[in-house]
Design a protein around this motif. Sequence first.
Motif, PDB file in Angstrom:
ATOM      1  N   MET A  27     -54.188  26.799 -78.735  1.00 52.04           N
ATOM      2  CA  MET A  27     -53.670  28.162 -78.860  1.00 52.04           C
ATOM      3  C   MET A  27     -53.993  28.695 -80.250  1.00 52.04           C
ATOM      4  N   ARG A  28     -54.768  29.788 -80.308  1.00 47.10           N
ATOM      5  CA  ARG A  28     -55.174  30.331 -81.596  1.00 47.10           C
ATOM      6  C   ARG A  28     -53.999  31.015 -82.280  1.00 47.10           C
ATOM      7  N   ARG A  29     -53.865  30.751 -83.579  1.00 45.94           N
ATOM      8  CA  ARG A  29     -52.795  31.379 -84.338  1.00 45.94           C
ATOM      9  C   ARG A  29     -53.132  32.830 -84.662  1.00 45.94           C
ATOM     10  N   ILE A  30     -52.114  33.637 -84.779  1.00 43.33           N
ATOM     11  CA  ILE A  30     -52.267  35.025 -85.205  1.00 43.33           C
ATOM     12  C   ILE A  30     -51.835  35.099 -86.660  1.00 43.33           C
ATOM     13  N   ASN A  31     -52.784  35.306 -87.553  1.00 36.29           N
ATOM     14  CA  ASN A  31     -52.492  35.361 -88.984  1.00 36.29           C
ATOM     15  C   ASN A  31     -51.863  36.706 -89.347  1.00 36.29           C
ATOM     16  N   CYS A  32     -50.702  36.643 -89.990  1.00 36.23           N
ATOM     17  CA  CYS A  32     -49.919  37.860 -90.255  1.00 36.23           C
ATOM     18  C   CYS A  32     -49.618  38.035 -91.752  1.00 36.23           C
ATOM     19  N   ILE A  33     -49.475  39.289 -92.133  1.00 39.10           N
ATOM     20  CA  ILE A  33     -48.987  39.650 -93.463  1.00 39.10           C
ATOM     21  C   ILE A  33     -47.768  40.547 -93.291  1.00 39.10           C
ATOM     22  N   ILE A  34     -46.767  40.339 -94.123  1.00 34.56           N
ATOM     23  CA  ILE A  34     -45.621  41.239 -94.202  1.00 34.56           C
ATOM     24  C   ILE A  34     -45.752  42.019 -95.511  1.00 34.56           C
ATOM     25  N   ASN A  37     -41.001  33.796 -87.573  1.00 33.04           N
ATOM     26  CA  ASN A  37     -40.950  32.330 -87.467  1.00 33.04           C
ATOM     27  C   ASN A  37     -40.462  31.841 -86.106  1.00 33.04           C
ATOM     28  N   LYS A  38     -39.905  32.731 -85.310  1.00 39.27           N
ATOM     29  CA  LYS A  38     -39.418  32.344 -83.987  1.00 39.27           C
ATOM     30  C   LYS A  38     -40.513  32.380 -82.917  1.00 39.27           C
ATOM     31  N   ILE A  39     -41.678  32.911 -83.261  1.00 37.53           N
ATOM     32  CA  ILE A  39     -42.773  33.013 -82.295  1.00 37.53           C
ATOM     33  C   ILE A  39     -43.895  32.085 -82.747  1.00 37.53           C
ATOM     34  N   GLU A  40     -44.147  31.075 -81.945  1.00 35.82           N
ATOM     35  CA  GLU A  40     -45.029  29.973 -82.347  1.00 35.82           C
ATOM     36  C   GLU A  40     -46.425  30.435 -82.733  1.00 35.82           C
ATOM     37  N   ARG A  41     -46.968  31.404 -82.022  1.00 37.24           N
ATOM     38  CA  ARG A  41     -48.348  31.827 -82.281  1.00 37.24           C
ATOM     39  C   ARG A  41     -48.508  32.546 -83.611  1.00 37.24           C
ATOM     40  N   LEU A  42     -47.426  33.132 -84.134  1.00 34.17           N
ATOM     41  CA  LEU A  42     -47.520  33.904 -85.367  1.00 34.17           C
ATOM     42  C   LEU A  42     -47.497  32.996 -86.583  1.00 34.17           C
ATOM     43  N   HIS A  43     -48.453  33.191 -87.479  1.00 30.11           N
ATOM     44  CA  HIS A  43     -48.553  32.400 -88.707  1.00 30.11           C
ATOM     45  C   HIS A  43     -48.528  33.342 -89.906  1.00 30.11           C
ATOM     46  N   LEU A  44     -47.564  33.150 -90.789  1.00 34.34           N
ATOM     47  CA  LEU A  44     -47.431  34.018 -91.959  1.00 34.34           C
ATOM     48  C   LEU A  44     -48.401  33.592 -93.051  1.00 34.34           C
ATOM     49  N   VAL A  45     -49.321  34.486 -93.394  1.00 31.75           N
ATOM     50  CA  VAL A  45     -50.279  34.233 -94.469  1.00 31.75           C
ATOM     51  C   VAL A  45     -49.668  34.590 -95.818  1.00 31.75           C
ATOM     52  N   ALA A  46     -48.967  35.739 -95.875  1.00 32.98           N
ATOM     53  CA  ALA A  46     -48.369  36.175 -97.145  1.00 32.98           C
ATOM     54  C   ALA A  46     -47.301  37.216 -96.869  1.00 32.98           C
ATOM     55  N   LEU A  89     -50.763  43.043 -89.437  1.00 31.59           N
ATOM     56  CA  LEU A  89     -50.061  43.446 -90.658  1.00 31.59           C
ATOM     57  C   LEU A  89     -48.786  44.203 -90.291  1.00 31.59           C
ATOM     58  N   PHE A  90     -47.629  43.684 -90.741  1.00 31.05           N
ATOM     59  CA  PHE A  90     -46.357  44.383 -90.612  1.00 31.05           C
ATOM     60  C   PHE A  90     -46.175  45.194 -91.898  1.00 31.05           C
ATOM     61  N   LEU A  91     -46.344  46.496 -91.800  1.00 30.76           N
ATOM     62  CA  LEU A  91     -46.520  47.331 -92.993  1.00 30.76           C
ATOM     63  C   LEU A  91     -45.414  48.365 -93.149  1.00 30.76           C
ATOM     64  N   ASP A  92     -44.709  48.274 -94.269  1.00 27.68           N
ATOM     65  CA  ASP A  92     -43.712  49.288 -94.625  1.00 27.68           C
ATOM     66  C   ASP A  92     -44.442  50.557 -95.065  1.00 27.68           C
ATOM     67  N   ILE A  93     -43.957  51.704 -94.644  1.00 26.89           N
ATOM     68  CA  ILE A  93     -44.621  52.960 -95.001  1.00 26.89           C
ATOM     69  C   ILE A  93     -44.295  53.361 -96.434  1.00 26.89           C
ATOM     70  N   GLN A  94     -43.026  53.309 -96.791  1.00 22.76           N
ATOM     71  CA  GLN A  94     -42.608  53.791 -98.101  1.00 22.76           C
ATOM     72  C   GLN A  94     -42.572  52.653 -99.123  1.00 22.76           C
ATOM     73  N   MET A  95     -43.675  52.472 -99.851  1.00 18.85           N
ATOM     74  CA  MET A  95     -43.729  51.495-100.941  1.00 18.85           C
ATOM     75  C   MET A  95     -44.153  52.215-102.211  1.00 18.85           C
ATOM     76  N   PRO A  96     -43.707  51.735-103.394  1.00 16.78           N
ATOM     77  CA  PRO A  96     -44.065  52.418-104.644  1.00 16.78           C
ATOM     78  C   PRO A  96     -45.550  52.284-104.963  1.00 16.78           C
ATOM     79  N   HIS A  97     -46.063  53.270-105.682  1.00 15.46           N
ATOM     80  CA  HIS A  97     -47.443  53.297-106.187  1.00 15.46           C
ATOM     81  C   HIS A  97     -48.467  53.542-105.079  1.00 15.46           C
ATOM     82  N   LEU A  98     -48.435  52.722-104.038  1.00 16.40           N
ATOM     83  CA  LEU A  98     -49.387  52.872-102.934  1.00 16.40           C
ATOM     84  C   LEU A  98     -48.620  52.740-101.630  1.00 16.40           C
TER      85      LEU A  98
END
Length: 238
Positions: free
Chosen positions: A1-8, A24-33, A53-62
Amino acid sequence: MRRINCIIADDEALARDVIESHLNKIERLHLVAACSNGAEVFNVIKSHPVDLLFLDIQMPHLTGIELLKTLKTPPAVIMTTAYREFALEGYELNVIDYLLKPVSLERFIKAVDKYELWINPGHAVHQPITPKEENAKVFIYVKSDKKMVKILLKDILYIEGLKDYVKIYTTDKPVITYQTLTYFEEKLSADHFARVHRSYIVSLNHISAYSATRVEIGKESIPIGNSYAREALKKLQE
């Protein structure tokens, strides 16, 4: 089963912790950073293979929107934000889904299913998750008595807002922290907690009885405020 590499990507540590706990509750998901700003995300994507990529919209600078516009070949994106009005712009950038904070586990799983369908139509797969697992592994840290105290969400009975601080009543002992009740209302899952009064947030799991004007948790009787009654009673009836 191929892992899904994720960023938060989120500038708020608590928000990152919630997404990471769900992930962390979903086996296929792998947190890269887990990144706190757009620049960190940009650097990680340049040096690591990233699928989602799990991406917050409102972040400082960018902002999350600005970051997406800088990436020539962005990964699949699920956006997270506390502001509904940003959803349209996110969808115009072909994001897969849009999660409103605080993100519940159930809603998170639905978003991952959308990603699975996007990469492999008709074959969305995730690990089954029981309510017991959901509650047992979700927690927050609050600053109390000059240290960060870990509190399992399943142990919270109710939260009382006082003048300059809040008091979190748990199955073990109360914890006092200098924060606002509105802060916790925004951070805690609406699936498990409800604001019933300007001074109280209650755990839906621990309510033993309720009426039109009060909820009972253990031996405590907590008032339902007039301005909160309609939404609170609707949630209790559901």
